[in-house]
Design a protein around this motif. Sequence first.
Motif, PDB file in Angstrom:
ATOM      1  N   ALA A   1       5.616  -3.910   7.832  1.00 35.27           N
ATOM      2  CA  ALA A   1       6.016  -2.498   7.894  1.00 35.27           C
ATOM      3  C   ALA A   1       7.265  -2.305   7.032  1.00 35.27           C
ATOM      4  O   ALA A   1       8.338  -2.793   7.366  1.00 35.27           O
ATOM      5  N   ASP A   2       7.106  -1.579   5.929  1.00 38.39           N
ATOM      6  CA  ASP A   2       8.236  -1.405   5.005  1.00 38.39           C
ATOM      7  C   ASP A   2       9.113  -0.241   5.458  1.00 38.39           C
ATOM      8  O   ASP A   2       9.150   0.816   4.838  1.00 38.39           O
ATOM      9  N   PHE A   3       9.836  -0.470   6.539  1.00 38.10           N
ATOM     10  CA  PHE A   3      10.712   0.562   7.113  1.00 38.10           C
ATOM     11  C   PHE A   3      11.934   0.832   6.241  1.00 38.10           C
ATOM     12  O   PHE A   3      12.518   1.885   6.294  1.00 38.10           O
ATOM     13  N   LYS A   4      12.405  -0.185   5.512  1.00 34.82           N
ATOM     14  CA  LYS A   4      13.682  -0.067   4.763  1.00 34.82           C
ATOM     15  C   LYS A   4      14.792   0.464   5.697  1.00 34.82           C
ATOM     16  O   LYS A   4      15.528   1.406   5.379  1.00 34.82           O
ATOM     17  N   THR A   5      14.913  -0.156   6.847  1.00 34.32           N
ATOM     18  CA  THR A   5      15.884   0.280   7.855  1.00 34.32           C
ATOM     19  C   THR A   5      17.322   0.168   7.326  1.00 34.32           C
ATOM     20  O   THR A   5      17.703  -0.833   6.722  1.00 34.32           O
TER      21      THR A   5
ATOM     22  N   ILE B   1       0.850  -1.194   0.000  1.00 31.87           N
ATOM     23  CA  ILE B   1       0.000   0.000   0.000  1.00 31.87           C
ATOM     24  C   ILE B   1       0.885   1.243   0.000  1.00 31.87           C
ATOM     25  O   ILE B   1       1.347   1.701   1.046  1.00 31.87           O
ATOM     26  N   ASP B   2       1.116   1.766  -1.189  1.00 28.82           N
ATOM     27  CA  ASP B   2       1.921   2.982  -1.331  1.00 28.82           C
ATOM     28  C   ASP B   2       0.994   4.185  -1.512  1.00 28.82           C
ATOM     29  O   ASP B   2       1.098   4.936  -2.492  1.00 28.82           O
ATOM     30  N   LEU B   3       0.076   4.333  -0.573  1.00 27.71           N
ATOM     31  CA  LEU B   3      -0.806   5.495  -0.515  1.00 27.71           C
ATOM     32  C   LEU B   3      -0.331   6.357   0.650  1.00 27.71           C
ATOM     33  O   LEU B   3       0.586   5.953   1.373  1.00 27.71           O
TER      34      LEU B   3
ATOM     35  N   ALA C   1       2.316  -7.162  -4.777  1.00 29.74           N
ATOM     36  CA  ALA C   1       1.676  -6.339  -5.802  1.00 29.74           C
ATOM     37  C   ALA C   1       1.253  -5.005  -5.207  1.00 29.74           C
ATOM     38  O   ALA C   1       0.486  -4.966  -4.244  1.00 29.74           O
ATOM     39  N   GLY C   2       1.776  -3.923  -5.783  1.00 28.61           N
ATOM     40  CA  GLY C   2       1.428  -2.586  -5.314  1.00 28.61           C
ATOM     41  C   GLY C   2       0.535  -1.871  -6.312  1.00 28.61           C
ATOM     42  O   GLY C   2      -0.684  -1.947  -6.240  1.00 28.61           O
ATOM     43  N   ALA C   3       1.169  -1.196  -7.278  1.00 26.77           N
ATOM     44  CA  ALA C   3       0.414  -0.359  -8.227  1.00 26.77           C
ATOM     45  C   ALA C   3      -0.647  -1.132  -8.975  1.00 26.77           C
ATOM     46  O   ALA C   3      -1.703  -0.580  -9.299  1.00 26.77           O
ATOM     47  N   SER C   4      -0.409  -2.414  -9.243  1.00 28.12           N
ATOM     48  CA  SER C   4      -1.410  -3.178 -10.005  1.00 28.12           C
ATOM     49  C   SER C   4      -2.686  -3.401  -9.185  1.00 28.12           C
ATOM     50  O   SER C   4      -3.704  -3.799  -9.748  1.00 28.12           O
TER      51      SER C   4
ATOM     52  N   GLU D   1      13.479   2.418 -10.212  1.00 32.60           N
ATOM     53  CA  GLU D   1      14.126   1.464 -11.135  1.00 32.60           C
ATOM     54  C   GLU D   1      13.123   0.984 -12.184  1.00 32.60           C
ATOM     55  O   GLU D   1      13.458   0.845 -13.371  1.00 32.60           O
ATOM     56  N   GLN D   2      11.889   0.760 -11.759  1.00 29.34           N
ATOM     57  CA  GLN D   2      10.866   0.311 -12.714  1.00 29.34           C
ATOM     58  C   GLN D   2      10.603   1.363 -13.796  1.00 29.34           C
ATOM     59  O   GLN D   2      10.208   1.021 -14.918  1.00 29.34           O
ATOM     60  N   ALA D   3      10.824   2.634 -13.451  1.00 32.07           N
ATOM     61  CA  ALA D   3      10.561   3.720 -14.407  1.00 32.07           C
ATOM     62  C   ALA D   3      11.677   3.902 -15.421  1.00 32.07           C
ATOM     63  O   ALA D   3      11.534   4.660 -16.384  1.00 32.07           O
TER      64      ALA D   3
ATOM     65  N   GLY E   1       8.227  -5.546  -7.778  1.00 32.14           N
ATOM     66  CA  GLY E   1       8.792  -4.732  -8.862  1.00 32.14           C
ATOM     67  C   GLY E   1       7.904  -4.762 -10.085  1.00 32.14           C
ATOM     68  O   GLY E   1       8.377  -4.988 -11.196  1.00 32.14           O
ATOM     69  N   GLY E   2       6.610  -4.563  -9.850  1.00 32.33           N
ATOM     70  CA  GLY E   2       5.683  -4.529 -10.976  1.00 32.33           C
ATOM     71  C   GLY E   2       4.947  -5.836 -11.192  1.00 32.33           C
ATOM     72  O   GLY E   2       4.585  -6.167 -12.319  1.00 32.33           O
ATOM     73  N   VAL E   3       4.690  -6.574 -10.116  1.00 30.51           N
ATOM     74  CA  VAL E   3       3.897  -7.814 -10.245  1.00 30.51           C
ATOM     75  C   VAL E   3       2.475  -7.442 -10.678  1.00 30.51           C
ATOM     76  O   VAL E   3       1.858  -6.542 -10.102  1.00 30.51           O
TER      77      VAL E   3
ATOM     78  N   LEU F   1      13.377  -9.789  -3.429  1.00 30.61           N
ATOM     79  CA  LEU F   1      14.067  -9.420  -4.665  1.00 30.61           C
ATOM     80  C   LEU F   1      13.263  -8.262  -5.243  1.00 30.61           C
ATOM     81  O   LEU F   1      12.116  -8.441  -5.675  1.00 30.61           O
ATOM     82  N   HIS F   2      13.843  -7.073  -5.238  1.00 28.81           N
ATOM     83  CA  HIS F   2      13.049  -5.855  -5.402  1.00 28.81           C
ATOM     84  C   HIS F   2      13.664  -4.881  -6.393  1.00 28.81           C
ATOM     85  O   HIS F   2      14.827  -4.493  -6.251  1.00 28.81           O
ATOM     86  N   ALA F   3      12.859  -4.497  -7.367  1.00 30.71           N
ATOM     87  CA  ALA F   3      13.173  -3.328  -8.188  1.00 30.71           C
ATOM     88  C   ALA F   3      12.174  -2.257  -7.777  1.00 30.71           C
ATOM     89  O   ALA F   3      10.966  -2.435  -7.969  1.00 30.71           O
TER      90      ALA F   3
HETATM   91  O1  LIG Z   1       8.472  -1.040  -1.832  1.00 31.24           O
HETATM   92  C1  LIG Z   1       8.054  -0.506  -2.838  1.00 31.24           C
HETATM   93  C2  LIG Z   1       8.740   0.632  -3.469  1.00 31.24           C
HETATM   94  O2  LIG Z   1       9.944   0.892  -2.819  1.00 31.24           O
HETATM   95  C3  LIG Z   1       6.795  -1.019  -3.482  1.00 31.24           C
HETATM   96  O3  LIG Z   1       5.854  -1.181  -2.489  1.00 31.24           O
HETATM   97  C4  LIG Z   1       7.074  -2.304  -4.228  1.00 31.24           C
HETATM   98  O4  LIG Z   1       7.909  -2.009  -5.331  1.00 31.24           O
HETATM   99  C5  LIG Z   1       5.796  -2.987  -4.742  1.00 31.24           C
HETATM  100  O5  LIG Z   1       5.039  -2.116  -5.508  1.00 31.24           O
HETATM  101  P1  LIG Z   1       4.853  -2.278  -7.107  1.00 31.24           P
HETATM  102  O6  LIG Z   1       4.092  -3.567  -7.318  1.00 31.24           O
HETATM  103  O7  LIG Z   1       4.055  -1.052  -7.498  1.00 31.24           O
HETATM  104  O8  LIG Z   1       6.222  -2.328  -7.675  1.00 31.24           O
END
Ligand SMILES: O=C(CO)[C@H](O)[C@H](O)COP(=O)(O)O
Length: 210
Positions: free
Chosen positions: A59-63, A8-10, A186-189, A140-142, A166-168, A134-136
Amino acid sequence: MAKLQVAIDLLTTADALALAEKVAPYIDIIELGTPLIKSEGLAVITAMKKAFPDKIVFADFKTADAGALEAEMAFKAGADLVTVLATTGDATIKGAVKAAKEHGKGVVVDTIGEADRVKRAQEVTALGVEFVELHAGLDEQAQPGYSIQVLIDEAARVGVPVSIAGGVNINNIAAVKKAGVKVAVAGASLYSTADPAAAAKALREALDAA
Ligand SMILES: O=C(CO)[C@H](O)[C@H](O)COP(=O)(O)O
């Protein structure tokens, strides 16, 4: 069976709760994105766990430092899982894992920005983390030419428990599953579509398909 995680990236607790309500029947893990936590503070974690006590709250803290302290903050607020950056030192990850063990919770290592995601995933798994993402990331996706296939290929050969973020979406979820992931994120999708419930249902069905 792979788990489905909504990212949830709101930016407001109200919007996050409303999205979670729509997708909850189809997902296992509710991720509170880094911008959401920066916007709303720890209270959004507490609110989400209270509203969805049976879901895994992530919780996506990215510590990047003070691993034990930050993980403790997340767990005390109600998180079940907290992220630490793969690019940080092992001491930070070990500190977060120690806090997780004390609370009966878990640490996920986020490989965003990591040059060799596979090698680092294997290294940090030995430190006692739940799984490795494993994260883009969104930036990076842009970039021109980005493809989630690179993450899928890495997941297929990494040999340790991983998620892919990363765009699932509905077009690649079958390949993500086939790579053997523990969790598909899955975020934006989900949050950028007109009907998040229908989108989550479709992802769930694709993930559960034989
Ligand atoms: O942690 C994130 C960005 O740093 C996003 O939440 C993650 O990339 C998942 O979202 P999407 O499916 O839109 O890529």
